[in-house]
Design an enzyme around this catalytic site. Structure first.
Site: not given
Ligand code: IMP
Ligand code: MG
Length: 176
Positions: A98-99, A102, A151, A164
């Site tokens: 995963e990237d 958050d 962000f 990207r």
């Molecule tokens: P989570 O469910 O809040 O953990 O969200 C995860 C997803 O939100 C990641 O896989 C990203 O696609 C997106 N995301 C969360 N923070 C960022 C950020 O700082 N930049 C870009 N995408 C983000």
């Molecule tokens: Mg993502």
């Protein structure tokens, strides 16, 4: 589209060094097995591509696309599968690639789905972690960098599908 201000957080070299270290760790931990790397589209493709080429064990790759309901910068916790894996992961060692983690809501949902398919094991490799924003107790088993609540874009990460392709990771300033 309006040009947004960005500030470099991690350079291309810093990212490549860290990805190499993560791949070394994973190669050691999975020696003698053929894990399946599950890449979460689209953000993790750049990481997957670099990471898998740094491994010195055999792996298979597969892709999953999920969408979380909500806007581009906030996750709602409700996740829909847009594209499922092609192959069964039953009795396989699985590593989710995963990237960024958050709130953790996307990954905890994904983890639950994949665990219900009875893999031999399931771990998470994430390039970035924003621990301050966590809403569940999920953690990456392999994590590239912990970052503050900003962000970020680049190296696969987008803002409205843009940025990207950047080789470094940048903080997007004034993004809303
Ligand atoms: P989570 O469910 O809040 O953990 O969200 C995860 C997803 O939100 C990641 O896989 C990203 O696609 C997106 N995301 C969360 N923070 C960022 C950020 O700082 N930049 C870009 N995408 C983000
Ligand atoms: Mg993502």
């Amino acid at each position: 589209m309006k040009e947004q201000k960005t500030e470099v957080l991690f350079t291309k070299e810093e990212i490549q060094d860290r990805v190499k270290q993560m791949a070394g760790e994973v190669s050691g931990d999975y020696r003698g097995t053929v894990p399946v790397l599950v890449c979460v589209l689209k953000g993790a493709v750049v990481l997957l591509s670099d990471f898998m080429r740094r491994l010195d064990i055999d792996v298979e790759i597969d892709f999953m696309a999920v969408s979380s309901y909500g806007n581009s910068t906030k996750s709602s916790g409700i996740v829909r599968i847009l594209k499922d894996l092609e192959a069964s992961i039953e009795n396989r060692h699985v590593i989710i690639v995963e990237d960024i983690i958050d709130t953790g809501l996307t990954l905890s949902y994904l983890k639950e789905i994949l665990l219900s398919r009875n893999p031999a094991s399931l771990k998470i490799a994430a390039l970035l972690d924003k621990p301050e924003r966590r809403e569940t107790d999920i953690e990456a088993d392999y994590c590239g960098f912990c970052i503050p609540d900003k962000f970020v874009v680049g190296y696969g990460l987008d803002f409205n599908q843009m940025y990207r392709h950047l080789e470094d990771i940048r903080v997007l300033l004034e993004f809303e």
